[in-house]
Design a protein around this motif. Structure first.
Motif, short mmCIF file in Angstrom:
data_model
loop_
_atom_site.label_atom_id
_atom_site.label_comp_id
_atom_site.label_asym_id
_atom_site.label_seq_id
_atom_site.Cartn_x
_atom_site.Cartn_y
_atom_site.Cartn_z
N ALA A 22 -89.81 -68.98 35.95
CA ALA A 22 -88.82 -69.30 36.98
C ALA A 22 -89.00 -68.36 38.17
O ALA A 22 -89.47 -67.22 38.00
CB ALA A 22 -87.42 -69.17 36.39
N PRO A 23 -88.65 -68.82 39.36
CA PRO A 23 -88.80 -67.99 40.56
C PRO A 23 -88.13 -66.60 40.44
O PRO A 23 -88.68 -65.61 40.90
CB PRO A 23 -88.12 -68.82 41.66
CG PRO A 23 -88.27 -70.23 41.19
CD PRO A 23 -88.17 -70.18 39.69
N ASP A 24 -86.96 -66.56 39.80
CA ASP A 24 -86.27 -65.27 39.61
C ASP A 24 -87.12 -64.29 38.81
O ASP A 24 -87.19 -63.11 39.13
CB ASP A 24 -84.94 -65.47 38.88
CG ASP A 24 -83.82 -65.84 39.81
OD1 ASP A 24 -84.09 -66.00 41.03
OD2 ASP A 24 -82.68 -65.97 39.34
N ALA A 25 -87.75 -64.81 37.77
CA ALA A 25 -88.59 -63.96 36.91
C ALA A 25 -89.82 -63.50 37.68
O ALA A 25 -90.22 -62.34 37.59
CB ALA A 25 -88.99 -64.73 35.66
N GLN A 26 -90.40 -64.39 38.45
CA GLN A 26 -91.57 -64.02 39.25
C GLN A 26 -91.22 -62.93 40.26
O GLN A 26 -91.97 -61.97 40.45
CB GLN A 26 -92.11 -65.25 39.99
CG GLN A 26 -92.73 -66.28 39.07
CD GLN A 26 -93.42 -67.39 39.83
OE1 GLN A 26 -93.56 -67.34 41.05
NE2 GLN A 26 -93.86 -68.41 39.11
N GLU A 27 -90.06 -63.09 40.89
CA GLU A 27 -89.63 -62.09 41.88
C GLU A 27 -89.41 -60.73 41.21
O GLU A 27 -89.76 -59.68 41.76
CB GLU A 27 -88.34 -62.57 42.55
CG GLU A 27 -87.87 -61.64 43.66
CD GLU A 27 -86.50 -62.03 44.21
OE1 GLU A 27 -85.94 -63.05 43.78
OE2 GLU A 27 -85.99 -61.28 45.06
N LEU A 28 -88.83 -60.76 40.01
CA LEU A 28 -88.56 -59.51 39.29
C LEU A 28 -89.87 -58.80 38.94
O LEU A 28 -89.99 -57.58 39.08
CB LEU A 28 -87.75 -59.83 38.03
CG LEU A 28 -87.05 -58.65 37.36
CD1 LEU A 28 -85.96 -58.09 38.28
CD2 LEU A 28 -86.44 -59.07 36.03
N GLN A 53 -82.75 -56.95 36.89
CA GLN A 53 -81.85 -57.80 37.66
C GLN A 53 -80.47 -57.75 37.03
O GLN A 53 -80.34 -57.80 35.80
CB GLN A 53 -82.35 -59.24 37.70
CG GLN A 53 -81.52 -60.12 38.61
CD GLN A 53 -82.18 -61.45 38.89
OE1 GLN A 53 -82.85 -62.01 38.03
NE2 GLN A 53 -81.98 -61.97 40.09
N ASP A 56 -75.15 -60.02 39.57
CA ASP A 56 -74.90 -60.44 40.95
C ASP A 56 -76.20 -60.74 41.71
O ASP A 56 -76.17 -60.99 42.90
CB ASP A 56 -74.10 -59.37 41.69
CG ASP A 56 -74.88 -58.07 41.85
OD1 ASP A 56 -75.97 -57.93 41.23
OD2 ASP A 56 -74.40 -57.18 42.59
N GLY A 57 -77.32 -60.70 40.98
CA GLY A 57 -78.59 -61.03 41.62
C GLY A 57 -79.33 -59.83 42.19
O GLY A 57 -80.46 -59.97 42.65
N SER A 58 -78.70 -58.67 42.12
CA SER A 58 -79.37 -57.46 42.64
C SER A 58 -80.56 -57.11 41.77
O SER A 58 -80.57 -57.39 40.57
CB SER A 58 -78.41 -56.26 42.63
OG SER A 58 -77.29 -56.51 43.43
N ILE A 59 -81.56 -56.48 42.39
CA ILE A 59 -82.72 -55.99 41.66
C ILE A 59 -82.82 -54.49 41.87
O ILE A 59 -82.85 -54.01 43.01
CB ILE A 59 -84.02 -56.69 42.13
CG1 ILE A 59 -84.01 -58.16 41.68
CG2 ILE A 59 -85.24 -55.98 41.57
CD1 ILE A 59 -85.21 -58.96 42.14
#
Ligand SMILES: [Zn+2]
Length: 158
Positions: A22-28, A53, A56-59
């Motif tokens: 998923a895009p979130d995982a890739q970004e992380l 992560q 609230d979406g913060s990394i």
């Protein structure tokens, strides 16, 4: 001739293509790759990056920080977790760890597994382990409870 016993750890089933995540995982994972560049590791020369992560979406990112007094050093995962918690964020939803090892993926050390498990008591979260090529080809997808089942807890184990 001795018989060779091969244990099936199911590890292959957890290795995914980076592109399928998923895009979130890739970004992380990308954030952990970037954080690895900050590693302070003059003794081991083993650079590690981590990213966590929160709900609230913060990394929050971290790198390993070694010290001439060896035990005083801290791993990338605990650096990232400490940054998140000290910023008031305890609801970890995913973690990525990046390091380069020829033999395989780098997973969190025992201390970090326990440290992260503290924040997975209510809800387990995925852990992505990758190599630092950007983007990496493959990612080991596991979870903190998968890596440390029955972790220590003052609150009892669920
Ligand atoms: Zn560690």
């Amino acid at each position: 001739m001795p018989r060779v016993i091969v244990y099936n750890t199911n590890a292959d089933k957890q290795v995914r293509d980076f592109k399928e995540l998923a895009p979130d995982a890739q970004e992380l994972i990308r954030a952990a790759i970037e954080a690895r560049r900050m590693a302070y590791c003059p003794y081991s020369k083993f650079q590690v990056g981590a990213a966590i992560q929160t709900g609230d979406g913060s990394i929050y990112t971290g790198c390993n920080i070694e010290n001439g007094a060896y035990p005083a050093g801290i791993c990338a995962e605990r650096t990232a977790a400490s940054k998140a918690v000290s910023d008031g964020k305890r609801d970890f939803v995913a973690c990525a760890v990046v390091a380069q090892q020829e033999s395989g993926f780098t997973t969190p050390c025992g201390v970090c597994r326990q440290f992260l498990a503290e924040f997975a008591m209510q809800r387990d979260f995925p852990l992505y382990c990758a190599k630092p090529a950007c983007p990496p080809l493959h990612v080991l997808v596991t979870s903190i409870r998968d890596l440390l089942p029955r972790s220590f807890s003052f609150l009892g184990n669920k």
